[in-house]
Scaffold this motif. Structure first.
Motif, PDB file in Angstrom:
ATOM      1  N   VAL A 271     -15.189  -8.041  -0.696  1.00  0.00           N
ATOM      2  CA  VAL A 271     -14.303  -8.962  -1.422  1.00  0.00           C
ATOM      3  C   VAL A 271     -13.215  -9.498  -0.490  1.00  0.00           C
ATOM      4  N   PHE A 272     -12.663  -8.608   0.324  1.00  0.00           N
ATOM      5  CA  PHE A 272     -11.626  -9.010   1.279  1.00  0.00           C
ATOM      6  C   PHE A 272     -12.128 -10.121   2.207  1.00  0.00           C
ATOM      7  N   LEU A 273     -13.315  -9.969   2.750  1.00  0.00           N
ATOM      8  CA  LEU A 273     -13.861 -10.971   3.664  1.00  0.00           C
ATOM      9  C   LEU A 273     -14.160 -12.281   2.945  1.00  0.00           C
TER      10      LEU A 273
ATOM     11  N   LEU B  86     -10.860 -14.027   2.451  1.00  0.00           N
ATOM     12  CA  LEU B  86     -10.399 -14.464   3.763  1.00  0.00           C
ATOM     13  C   LEU B  86     -11.133 -15.734   4.211  1.00  0.00           C
ATOM     14  N   ARG B  87     -12.430 -15.771   3.982  1.00  0.00           N
ATOM     15  CA  ARG B  87     -13.243 -16.907   4.435  1.00  0.00           C
ATOM     16  C   ARG B  87     -13.165 -18.094   3.488  1.00  0.00           C
ATOM     17  N   GLN B  88     -13.038 -17.852   2.203  1.00  0.00           N
ATOM     18  CA  GLN B  88     -13.055 -18.951   1.242  1.00  0.00           C
ATOM     19  C   GLN B  88     -11.662 -19.509   0.952  1.00  0.00           C
ATOM     20  N   GLY B  89     -10.623 -18.717   1.188  1.00  0.00           N
ATOM     21  CA  GLY B  89      -9.250 -19.196   1.026  1.00  0.00           C
ATOM     22  C   GLY B  89      -8.665 -19.046  -0.347  1.00  0.00           C
ATOM     23  N   SER B  90      -9.429 -18.555  -1.316  1.00  0.00           N
ATOM     24  CA  SER B  90      -8.893 -18.349  -2.667  1.00  0.00           C
ATOM     25  C   SER B  90      -9.786 -17.372  -3.412  1.00  0.00           C
ATOM     26  N   THR B  91      -9.214 -16.764  -4.442  1.00  0.00           N
ATOM     27  CA  THR B  91     -10.008 -15.844  -5.254  1.00  0.00           C
ATOM     28  C   THR B  91     -11.052 -16.592  -6.074  1.00  0.00           C
ATOM     29  N   LEU B  92     -10.751 -17.852  -6.445  1.00  0.00           N
ATOM     30  CA  LEU B  92     -11.706 -18.638  -7.227  1.00  0.00           C
ATOM     31  C   LEU B  92     -12.948 -18.946  -6.396  1.00  0.00           C
TER      32      LEU B  92
ATOM     33  N   ALA C  27     -13.901 -17.398  -3.740  1.00  0.00           N
ATOM     34  CA  ALA C  27     -14.566 -16.135  -3.402  1.00  0.00           C
ATOM     35  C   ALA C  27     -15.417 -15.634  -4.564  1.00  0.00           C
ATOM     36  N   SER C  28     -14.896 -15.818  -5.780  1.00  0.00           N
ATOM     37  CA  SER C  28     -15.639 -15.358  -6.956  1.00  0.00           C
ATOM     38  C   SER C  28     -16.956 -16.117  -7.096  1.00  0.00           C
ATOM     39  N   ARG C  29     -16.926 -17.420  -6.779  1.00  0.00           N
ATOM     40  CA  ARG C  29     -18.156 -18.205  -6.833  1.00  0.00           C
ATOM     41  C   ARG C  29     -19.137 -17.744  -5.758  1.00  0.00           C
ATOM     42  N   LYS C  30     -18.612 -17.441  -4.594  1.00  0.00           N
ATOM     43  CA  LYS C  30     -19.457 -16.986  -3.490  1.00  0.00           C
ATOM     44  C   LYS C  30     -20.101 -15.637  -3.793  1.00  0.00           C
ATOM     45  N   LEU C  31     -19.314 -14.757  -4.401  1.00  0.00           N
ATOM     46  CA  LEU C  31     -19.799 -13.401  -4.683  1.00  0.00           C
ATOM     47  C   LEU C  31     -20.571 -13.297  -5.986  1.00  0.00           C
TER      48      LEU C  31
ATOM     49  N   PHE D 285      -2.603 -10.760   1.847  1.00  0.00           N
ATOM     50  CA  PHE D 285      -2.597 -12.205   1.577  1.00  0.00           C
ATOM     51  C   PHE D 285      -1.254 -12.620   0.979  1.00  0.00           C
ATOM     52  N   ASP D 286      -0.783 -13.769   1.427  1.00  0.00           N
ATOM     53  CA  ASP D 286       0.357 -14.411   0.779  1.00  0.00           C
ATOM     54  C   ASP D 286      -0.175 -15.365  -0.265  1.00  0.00           C
ATOM     55  N   ARG D 287       0.318 -15.237  -1.502  1.00  0.00           N
ATOM     56  CA  ARG D 287      -0.168 -16.064  -2.596  1.00  0.00           C
ATOM     57  C   ARG D 287       0.739 -17.270  -2.769  1.00  0.00           C
TER      58      ARG D 287
END
Length: 294
Positions: A13-15, A18-24, A26-30, A53-55
């Motif tokens: 999840v961390f990676l 980091l790679r996608q730039g947002s939790t949204l 990242a959620s789509r990627k995962l 991460f700085d939000r």
């Protein structure tokens, strides 16, 4: 660090964040929910005691801590990927490697054929070897043994029959010298035998105890050569009775030599027995083989 880090799935999840730039993103990627991604990042920060991460309104920006951990996280990611690949390789169907004492009767081979017909997805590989292969070291998965000694306790053992031995000769020998009708009539006959250092020499020793040394005209280190010599009429020899009785070129001298009778055991390596295909074969073969000679 507040607690020992242990949840390796958080690295994935961390990676992704980091790679996608947002939790949204990242959620789509995962393929998992955004709130779950956010919770996993918070849990990872809590476990490590670091702000990763700085939000802000533009997303999650990695901190210097995150950038420092990134190469190590990628090592974990690669290790997990290799672990998954290796487990798939190990889980792939492997042939069942079987070793036996040089022969199987036609009726026994019919059992192999029947099993293969019912389970075409399971391959069987026969490992030809006169010497006793080491199952514990993976030289074979299943071994059929004819021996009076107790098997290795670490192996799975099934007794599936009893093997008998008798003296046999070829037709040309019988025409020239006749065949002995009992153990009392061995004098004057010629014999061939089999002996090698990596095979128990029970049959060889028995023959030496019952005939004179000069009656043994040949000793072979390959069992097939001894059989050929008997068929050619060079001398009499001790042979597995059930197999020999199916050979038109071998003539039995007299009945089974009961003191040479040995149990037939089916031995399975413990690691091999954990495989479902090996269990299926054992369950199928053992009772059918035993029924042949019951």
């Amino acid at each position: 660090m507040k607690t020992e880090f242990w949840n390796w799935s958080d690295v994935r999840v961390f990676l992704a964040v980091l790679r996608q730039g947002s939790t949204l993103a990242a959620s789509r990627k995962l393929g998992i929910a955004q709130p779950t991604v956010a919770r996993r990042i918070e849990a990872l920060e809590h476990q490590t005691g670091l702000t990763l991460f700085d939000r802000d309104t533009r997303g999650f920006r990695p901190t210097e801590n995150a950038r420092s951990l990134s190469p190590l996280a990628e090592v974990i990611e690669e290790a997990a990927r290799n672990f998954a690949i290796k487990t798939r390789e190990l889980a792939e169907q492997r042939p069942i490697r079987i070793t036996a004492p040089g022969y199987f009767s036609d009726r026994a081979m019919e059992i192999f054929t029947e099993f293969s017909t019912l389970h075409p997805e399971i391959a069987i590989e026969f490992v030809h070897s006169i010497k006793l292969l080491n199952l514990a070291e993976g030289e074979a998965d299943i071994a059929f043994r004819v021996s009076a000694s107790e098997p290795d306790e670490s192996l799975v053992c099934r007794k599936i029959g009893t093997e008998h031995f008798a003296l046999y000769g070829g037709q040309s020998y019988a025409d020239q010298f006749g065949l002995p009708k009992s153990l009392d009539n061995l004098r004057g006959h010629r014999f061939v035998t089999f002996k090698r250092n990596d095979v128990p020499d029970v049959l060889h020793n028995w023959l030496h105890q019952h005939v004179l040394p000069d009656q043994i005209v040949a000793t072979f280190s390959e069992i097939d050569l001894m059989y050929s010599s008997i068929k050619a009429g060079n001398g009499l020899g001790l042979v597995h009775a059930r197999w020999a009785d199916t050979q038109d070129t071998l003539l039995r001298c007299f009945g089974n030599i009961e003191e040479l009778s040995r149990p037939v055991t089916m031995l399975i390596a413990p690691d091999a027995y954990r495989r479902q295909e090996v269990k299926a074969f054992t369950k199928f073969f053992a009772p059918r083989y035993a029924a042949i000679f019951r």
